[in-house]
Design an enzyme around this catalytic site. Structure first.
Site, PDB file in Angstrom:
ATOM      1  N   PRO A   1       0.765  -1.315   0.202  1.00 44.34           N
ATOM      2  CA  PRO A   1      -0.115  -0.015  -0.046  1.00 44.34           C
ATOM      3  C   PRO A   1       0.750   1.257  -0.037  1.00 44.34           C
ATOM      4  O   PRO A   1       1.808   1.525   0.830  1.00 44.34           O
ATOM      5  CB  PRO A   1      -0.536  -0.194   1.376  1.00 44.34           C
ATOM      6  N   GLU A   2       0.396   2.329  -0.840  1.00 44.80           N
ATOM      7  CA  GLU A   2       1.220   3.610  -0.889  1.00 44.80           C
ATOM      8  C   GLU A   2       0.057   4.582  -0.313  1.00 44.80           C
ATOM      9  O   GLU A   2      -0.873   4.203  -0.020  1.00 44.80           O
ATOM     10  CB  GLU A   2       1.718   3.820  -2.267  1.00 44.80           C
TER      11      GLU A   2
END
Ligand SMILES: [Zn+2]
Length: 281
Positions: A2-3
């Site tokens: 996840p960013e």
């Protein structure tokens, strides 16, 4: 992994759905996810507390409790926060054997932390600075204070560096990982190995604008779930920005700007997707 757009999507979902709920009970199935304090204290301190607010710093989700303690969650590679959790969630491809923490609220709804790879981390602390890696985070690219001038100041800290490793280094700008660093460079026609000192004014401006644009569009579409990646929003649904990716995971496919096929180069152990015609060294 996840960013910023994925973490922000989860933050918004939790803020909307669990604010003001009171924690009745918590079950911890995998102790090592809880980093601080020791497990007994963690459980005692969290029971009967209410959720006041859900914030974010970089890729950390910060759940403020009414005790002034904060529950800090880093999703690692594959961490998910699912709410409301019920048995139907397995139909969305989420395996309950990876449910490592289960929070039950006083209304008997449940928030589940599920993490296949187990690189997620959870802290319960009163002061955010107790998590050392948070104190080292750089600027937030979606905040209003992140202007082109601020971007130039941050670039100047690492003039001799290469642009892609710079973009992915959380100490300078937080929230960009491999997917979005690839995207913003491609859309700005900048090769990932260009030296920061070699970028002209127009390139810096393009890059700045693309960082803002790509990240905010990705948040609007609940982030990216590329191919078989784990990421899901709090409802257990896939992010819809994957369809909008112009270069990431498109090896061998034609560049949408010039038709040349997209190539992969390895940079610091990560795959960098480029169009060799549009992004020249
Ligand atoms: Zn091209």
């Amino acid at each position: 992994m996840p960013e910023l757009p994925e973490v922000e999507t989860i933050r918004r979902g939790l803020q909307r759905k669990i604010k003001n709920k009171q924690i009745k009970d918590i079950v911890v199935n995998v102790d090592k996810i809880v980093k601080k304090p020791y497990l007994g204290e963690f459980i005692t301190k969290i029971k009967r507390k209410k959720i006041k607010e859900v914030g974010r710093r970089g890729k950390y989700i910060i759940i403020h409790l009414d005790s002034k303690d904060k529950l800090i969650v880093h999703l690692g590679m594959t961490g998910l926060l699912i709410y409301p959790y019920d048995n139907k969630i397995t139909e969305k491809g989420i395996n309950p054997k990876h449910n490592h923490l289960i929070f039950t609220f006083t209304d008997d709804t449940q928030l589940v932390f599920n993490d296949v790879r187990r690189f997620g981390k959870i802290f319960l602390i009163s002061n955010i600075d107790e998590v050392e890696s948070i104190t080292k985070l750089g600027v937030e690219p979606l905040e209003d204070y992140f202007t082109e001038e601020v971007f130039i100041q941050v670039l100047n800290k690492k003039k001799k560096g290469k642009i892609k490793p710079f973009l992915m280094n959380q100490k300078f700008i937080t929230g960009l990982g491999n997917i979005y660093a690839n995207e913003v460079l491609y859309r700005s026609n900048i090769h990932p190995l260009r030296l920061i000192s070699s970028l002209n004014k127009k390139e810096v401006r393009n890059l700045y604008q693309q960082i803002k644009l790509v990240l905010s569009e990705a948040v609007e579409l609940q982030g990216s779930t590329v191919a078989d990646e784990a990421y899901r929003d709090t409802d257990g649904d896939k992010g819809k920005f994957a369809k909008k990716l112009q270069v990431y995971a498109r090896k061998g496919e034609p560049c949408i700007k010039c038709g040349h096929s997209i190539e992969v180069v390895r940079i610091e152990g990560r795959s960098s997707f480029i169009c060799p015609q549009c992004q020249k060294l």
